[in-house]
Design a protein around this motif. Structure first.
Motif: not given
Length: 223
Positions: A188-189, A185, A137, A140-142, A152
């Motif tokens: 965010n996810f 993450w 990660l 990176k966001k995802f 993801d």
């Protein structure tokens, strides 16, 4: 119009991957909820070898195994790609998804079902595996970059089920200090609207896995 049916259970982390993929791509489908203690004749017909969910039936043709189903969905419906275009990057994504199922999920589950010294050893293994994932990660966001992708979805269970298992067994595997990128993450996810709307009820998950935990950790449990 194509006929698309998804056989799943209310709590299956593997079936959720398929739900998310179909929803991300805006594909209409019918859902058939299964009771795995009383499997339907259709489920046994469509998945006679493993007799489990998820099963995606597209125009009468059954597809099984969640990661293979994700690839089929991505190849059949091109909008909102889940896998990268570059062959090397696609192969790498498949590697990490398989690593998640073969190593990460198994090692985290061992923390949940073991006690004492065995659990301490399982924690070391699980956090070592999570460290490999954490590094994917970087920047990176995802796992897929700025948008949710194949890896993801493969690791999606971490964003919900892990905290359920942690609450039940009293062990924290992922915190912001040890795993800052994975922690970010997860937020965010889990917070993405199309993901959040599909989570199973947390109280039902707690009840289900509390019962399983008691079975696995009781002295009467099979060795």
């Amino acid at each position: 119009m194509a006929e698309l049916k998804l056989f799943r259970t209310w709590s299956s982390r593997f079936a959720l991957r398929v739900v998310w993929a179909l929803n991300l791509k805006g594909i209409q489908y019918d859902t058939i909820f299964e009771d795995l203690s009383n499997k339907s004749s259709l489920l046994l017909q469509y998945n006679p070898i493993y007799k489990k969910v998820p099963v995606l039936v597209h125009n009468g043709k059954p597809l099984v195994e969640s990661l293979l189903i994700l690839e089929y969905i991505d190849e059949t419906w091109k909008q909102t790609p889940l896998l990268p275009e570059d062959p090397s990057e696609r192969a790498t994504a498949r590697f990490w998804a398989k690593f998640g199922d073969d190593k990460v999920l198994l090692s985290v589950w061992n923390v949940f079902i073991k006690q004492g010294k065995d659990q301490e050893e399982a924690i070391v293994t699980a956090q070592e595996n999570l460290g490999f994932v954490e590094r994917q990660l970087t920047g990176k966001k995802f796992f897929n970059g700025e948008t949710i992708g194949f890896v993801d979805l493969a690791f999606g269970w971490l964003a919900n089920l892990l905290s359920v298992w942690e609450e039940i067994c009293g062990v924290t595997l992922i915190d912001h200090e040890k795993f800052p990128m994975l922690s970010e993450w997860i937020q965010n996810f889990a917070g993405a609207p199309i993901i959040k709307e599909s989570w199973p009820p947390r109280d039902k998950l707690i009840t289900k896995y509390q019962a399983l935990h008691e079975v696995y950790t009781s002295k009467e449990a099979p060795k």
